[in-house]
Each structure stands twice: as C-alpha cells, then as structure tokens.
Design an enzyme around this catalytic site. Structure first.
Site, PDB file in Angstrom:
ATOM      1  N   GLY A   1      -4.568  -6.889  -0.255  1.00  0.00           N
ATOM      2  CA  GLY A   1      -5.986  -6.540  -0.082  1.00  0.00           C
ATOM      3  C   GLY A   1      -6.878  -7.455  -0.905  1.00  0.00           C
ATOM      4  O   GLY A   1      -6.532  -7.807  -2.023  1.00  0.00           O
TER       5      GLY A   1
ATOM      6  N   GLY B   1       2.389  -7.592   7.292  1.00  0.00           N
ATOM      7  CA  GLY B   1       3.153  -8.794   7.642  1.00  0.00           C
ATOM      8  C   GLY B   1       4.154  -9.220   6.595  1.00  0.00           C
ATOM      9  O   GLY B   1       4.241 -10.404   6.250  1.00  0.00           O
TER      10      GLY B   1
ATOM     11  N   GLY C   1       2.920  -5.524  -4.920  1.00  0.00           N
ATOM     12  CA  GLY C   1       3.702  -5.659  -3.690  1.00  0.00           C
ATOM     13  C   GLY C   1       3.818  -7.108  -3.260  1.00  0.00           C
ATOM     14  O   GLY C   1       4.912  -7.588  -2.918  1.00  0.00           O
TER      15      GLY C   1
ATOM     16  N   ASP D   1      -6.981  -1.800  -8.004  1.00  0.00           N
ATOM     17  CA  ASP D   1      -6.291  -0.616  -8.533  1.00  0.00           C
ATOM     18  C   ASP D   1      -5.896  -0.779 -10.008  1.00  0.00           C
ATOM     19  O   ASP D   1      -5.638   0.213 -10.694  1.00  0.00           O
ATOM     20  CB  ASP D   1      -5.019  -0.327  -7.716  1.00  0.00           C
ATOM     21  CG  ASP D   1      -5.288  -0.238  -6.223  1.00  0.00           C
ATOM     22  OD1 ASP D   1      -6.451  -0.011  -5.839  1.00  0.00           O
ATOM     23  OD2 ASP D   1      -4.335  -0.408  -5.440  1.00  0.00           O
TER      24      ASP D   1
ATOM     25  N   ARG E   1      -5.148   3.807  -5.012  1.00  0.00           N
ATOM     26  CA  ARG E   1      -3.769   4.207  -4.664  1.00  0.00           C
ATOM     27  C   ARG E   1      -3.223   5.155  -5.733  1.00  0.00           C
ATOM     28  O   ARG E   1      -3.912   6.089  -6.104  1.00  0.00           O
ATOM     29  CB  ARG E   1      -2.882   2.977  -4.463  1.00  0.00           C
ATOM     30  CG  ARG E   1      -3.296   2.173  -3.231  1.00  0.00           C
ATOM     31  CD  ARG E   1      -2.238   1.198  -2.790  1.00  0.00           C
ATOM     32  NE  ARG E   1      -1.151   1.836  -2.098  1.00  0.00           N
ATOM     33  CZ  ARG E   1      -1.161   2.126  -0.789  1.00  0.00           C
ATOM     34  NH1 ARG E   1      -2.198   1.831  -0.051  1.00  0.00           N
ATOM     35  NH2 ARG E   1      -0.120   2.702  -0.230  1.00  0.00           N
TER      36      ARG E   1
ATOM     37  N   HIS F   1     -14.345   0.563   1.081  1.00  0.00           N
ATOM     38  CA  HIS F   1     -14.191  -0.879   0.822  1.00  0.00           C
ATOM     39  C   HIS F   1     -15.378  -1.513   0.107  1.00  0.00           C
ATOM     40  O   HIS F   1     -15.324  -2.707  -0.218  1.00  0.00           O
ATOM     41  CB  HIS F   1     -13.869  -1.593   2.137  1.00  0.00           C
ATOM     42  CG  HIS F   1     -12.503  -1.240   2.638  1.00  0.00           C
ATOM     43  ND1 HIS F   1     -12.242  -0.062   3.293  1.00  0.00           N
ATOM     44  CD2 HIS F   1     -11.314  -1.881   2.511  1.00  0.00           C
ATOM     45  CE1 HIS F   1     -10.954   0.004   3.580  1.00  0.00           C
ATOM     46  NE2 HIS F   1     -10.371  -1.085   3.120  1.00  0.00           N
TER      47      HIS F   1
ATOM     48  N   GLN G   1     -15.851  -0.950  -2.758  1.00  0.00           N
ATOM     49  CA  GLN G   1     -15.216  -1.281  -4.051  1.00  0.00           C
ATOM     50  C   GLN G   1     -14.489  -2.621  -4.008  1.00  0.00           C
ATOM     51  O   GLN G   1     -14.163  -3.197  -5.034  1.00  0.00           O
ATOM     52  CB  GLN G   1     -14.212  -0.178  -4.425  1.00  0.00           C
ATOM     53  CG  GLN G   1     -14.877   1.154  -4.663  1.00  0.00           C
ATOM     54  CD  GLN G   1     -13.926   2.328  -4.442  1.00  0.00           C
ATOM     55  OE1 GLN G   1     -13.347   2.830  -5.388  1.00  0.00           O
ATOM     56  NE2 GLN G   1     -13.765   2.758  -3.195  1.00  0.00           N
TER      57      GLN G   1
HETATM   58  O1  F6P Z   1      -4.707  -1.820  -3.116  1.00  0.00           O
HETATM   59  C1  F6P Z   1      -6.065  -2.005  -2.919  1.00  0.00           C
HETATM   60  C2  F6P Z   1      -6.629  -0.979  -1.988  1.00  0.00           C
HETATM   61  O2  F6P Z   1      -8.018  -1.176  -1.882  1.00  0.00           O
HETATM   62  C3  F6P Z   1      -6.314   0.470  -2.352  1.00  0.00           C
HETATM   63  O3  F6P Z   1      -7.109   0.952  -3.412  1.00  0.00           O
HETATM   64  C4  F6P Z   1      -6.529   1.144  -1.026  1.00  0.00           C
HETATM   65  O4  F6P Z   1      -5.766   2.333  -0.924  1.00  0.00           O
HETATM   66  C5  F6P Z   1      -6.032   0.127  -0.036  1.00  0.00           C
HETATM   67  O5  F6P Z   1      -6.073  -1.132  -0.681  1.00  0.00           O
HETATM   68  C6  F6P Z   1      -6.829   0.058   1.233  1.00  0.00           C
HETATM   69  O6  F6P Z   1      -6.191  -0.810   2.104  1.00  0.00           O
HETATM   70  P1  F6P Z   1      -6.815  -1.283   3.489  1.00  0.00           P
HETATM   71  O7  F6P Z   1      -7.768  -2.412   3.187  1.00  0.00           O
HETATM   72  O8  F6P Z   1      -5.640  -1.715   4.273  1.00  0.00           O
HETATM   73  O9  F6P Z   1      -7.547  -0.127   4.079  1.00  0.00           O
END
Ligand code: F6P
Length: 361
Positions: A13, A80, A118, A142, A186, A284, A286
């Site tokens: 992300g 991916g 990850g 996070d 998370r 998002h 954030q």
């Molecule tokens: O790991 C970063 C994060 O923003 C988490 O806080 C959130 O749960 C996740 O990614 C959101 O992922 P996506 O952009 O796939 O919705």
C-alpha cells in the site's frame, strides 16, 4: 567506488513520503557515487512483466516538486504475490523466477525495496532464491514493522487522524453528538492511539485491547453527566473485534480487508446511550496527502542510508530509526516480528492517565 546500477521499487500500500525516499536514493546514488538508478514500476510486477516496466531515474526529475507529493511516482501494488500470483481463471501460479530474471535482465547490482512487513518478506524470499542484493526501507502507515520505531508514512497518517478529530469536535459540540472515527492500522493500534490522544478523543479502541461496550457507554455517560460536556469523540481502529470476537471485513474472499467496525460499534453503542451518534470512516485519506516534515526527513535519511549500505556491500538488511539514530538490521530480525502497541508502555499509560477509555475498564 565502482560504477553500479541499482534498482528501486515501492511495494504494498502506498503512503506519504515514498517520493521523498526515491529522491534521496537518486541524489545519494547519482550525486554521491556516480551510479545509475533504475525505477521499477508497480512493485515486483514491473520485473515480472515483459517488456520489463522500468526507467532511469534522474536527479533532474527530482527537481524539488516530488518531495512534496503523496503517492509514489513508480506505482505500487498490494496484490500479486510472485510466489502465488493470481491468474485470470482464479488459480495461482509461481512467477518468482520471472522477477529474478527481470532483475538480471536489467543488469542490476542491487535492489532497494521500499515496503512494509509483507513486501519485505516476499522480496527477501526472491533475493534468497535468485541471489539478489537486497536492501529494504520500511514504509507503512500502520507503523508495525519490527525493530524500527518509525516507518515512512505513519506520521502523516497520524496528522490526518488528528485533523479529522479537529474537524469532528466542533460539529459534535454543535449538535450534542457522539462522533465515532474509524481509522486504519490493520492489527496495530498505533495510528488510533497516537492520533486519538493528539485529537482529544474520549475513547480509543485498539486491536491490542479487547473492549466491552458497557465500558464505552459508561465513559460517554460520565463525560456528559459528570463533566457537563455535550459531545464525545470515539476513535476505533479498523481491526478491533466485535463483542463476539469477530473482525469486520469487506471485499473479496481470501483477501482480508478491514472496514465497517465503526458502524458496528455505533450501532451497539446506540442501544446503550441516549445520544445521537454519527460515524466517519477516514479510509485512504490517511494514505494519500502531502507528506509531513517528519516523513520527508525519515524518508530522506532512510534513502541515503540504504545507498550507503549498498556502497559498503552490506545486503539482506533493512534500514530503520531507533534512539534518534538511523540504524540497519538483518532482515531476518524484522520479518514476521510485527511491532504492536506496548500495553505497559508510556503511551498507553498516558492515555489512561488522561482518563481516556481504552475499552477494558
Ligand atoms: O497497510 C496499510 C493499509 O492502509 C492498512 O492500514 C489498511 O487496512 C490497508 O492498507 C488497506 O488496503 P487497501 O488499499 O488494499 O484497501
């Protein structure tokens, strides 16, 4: 110092400060050592696809504009996995060898991977399989990457939460409401806890502390009846469990994506208190946005140190920040060692001492 060609990619992300890290790597590598820097697009996908998606990154490109910009100019993906790559028919296949071949085809001497826990685990597996010279830079809003106290993007995310609470407070007061703010993070409650304290929250629920809704209701009653305040602010981390111990998730089966627990808590709280409740999911916001000063500086320090590690021939390491210093540690000390909120730490103590309800009392 011999001439080198290094690759860089952003994985997982996105968050604020990634472009500042790219800039630091390019400046240090090109101006400091006279090396070439190749930017790989869309994380490991860029190395997997043919033609390979990569381009030279130059000092001219980083003319002072990109430092300020959110997102990543290289693109990124949090889907991916090259070892279990999703195919159009729904099956999974191992594409790791094409990533390794992509690295070789570009003639890279080393690779800098900017990613969270990850992504770093996947990159390390690729490096071990294909003999890639890997250095990682931690990034994630996070802030749960092990060993390092700070990952790129976290501080800006906390600012977004604080700003959201600054916006919610006046409207909560105007309408005598309880405002619930659901935030990301998370399985780590750092964003909720720090943003919540900074934004004057009355209740902060984090995944590390199981809550009872009666405790939340009691706190809100106390704020309204004993302190004579007509509004309350509640921050809920997205991975907080329901009363039955369930996570609230959305999206495709097989991919855990959090979202919705704020509304769930609004509903069960509404059954216990006599107040209007409204829920905001910050989402998002954030992740995007302009990187704050701290993220720009951390990203710059990490980028410089990552290049210096390559110059010293030290691989399989992650750069980080600890005790006011840039550090580097073996990747094996970081991977699968998530850093969650310390329950006996200074921040939890501060929250409790301020009278903030953490849901367990
Ligand atoms: O790991 C970063 C994060 O923003 C988490 O806080 C959130 O749960 C996740 O990614 C959101 O992922 P996506 O952009 O796939 O919705």
């Amino acid at each position: 110092m011999s001439q080198k060609r290094i690759g860089i990619l952003t994985s997982g992300g996105d968050c604020a400060g990634l472009n500042a890290a790219l800039r630091a790597v390019v400046h240090r590598a090109v101006l400091g050592f006279g090396w070439e820097v190749v930017g790989i697009e869309q994380g490991t996908l860029g190395l997997m696809e043919r033609p390979i998606r990569a381009r030279a990154l130059t000092v001219e490109e980083f003319d002072g504009t990109l430092l300020r910009r959110g997102g990543t100019i290289l693109g990124s993906t949090n889907r991916g996995d090259p070892f279990a790559f999703p195919m159009p028919d729904g099956s999974k296949t191992d594409r790791s060898q094409s990533v390794v071949e992509g690295y070789r085809a570009l003639g890279l001497d080393a690779l800098i991977g900017i990613g969270g826990d990850g992504s770093q685990a996947l990159l390390r597996r690729l490096a071990q399989q294909g003999g890639l010279n890997l250095v990682c830079i931690p990034k994630t809003i996070d802030n749960d990457v092990g060993v390092t106290e700070v990952s790129i993007g976290y501080d800006t995310a906390v600012e977004a939460v604080t700003y959201a609470l600054d916006c919610l407070q006046p409207t909560a007061a105007s309408h005598n409401r309880v405002m619930i703010l659901e935030v990301m993070g998370r399985d780590a409650g750092h964003i909720a806890l720090i943003g919540g304290i900074a934004g004057g929250a009355d209740v902060i629920l984090i995944p590390e502390i199981p809550y009872r809704i009666e405790n939340v209701a009691r706190k809100i009653d106390a704020v309204r009846n004993q302190q004579g305040r007509n509004f309350a602010l509640v921050v809920v981390a997205e991975a907080v469990r329901t009363a039955e111990g369930e996570r609230v998730t959305v999206g495709d089966p097989g991919v855990t994506r959090y979202g919705g627990v704020g509304h769930y808590i609004g509903e069960i709280l509404g059954q216990r208190i006599d107040a209007e409740i409204r829920v905001t999911v910050l989402g998002h916001i954030q992740r995007g946005g302009i990187p704050d000063a701290r993220d720009r500086v951390m990203a710059s320090a990490f980028g410089v140190h990552a290049v210096d590690l390559i110059a010293a021939g030290r691989f399989d390491r992650m750069v980080g920040w600890r005790d006011r210093k840039v550090i580097d540690v073996p990747l094996e000390d970081v991977i699968d060692q998530p850093r969650v909120v310390e329950l006996d730490g200074a921040i939890v103590h501060t929250a409790r001492a301020l009278g903030i309800c953490l849901g367990d009392a």
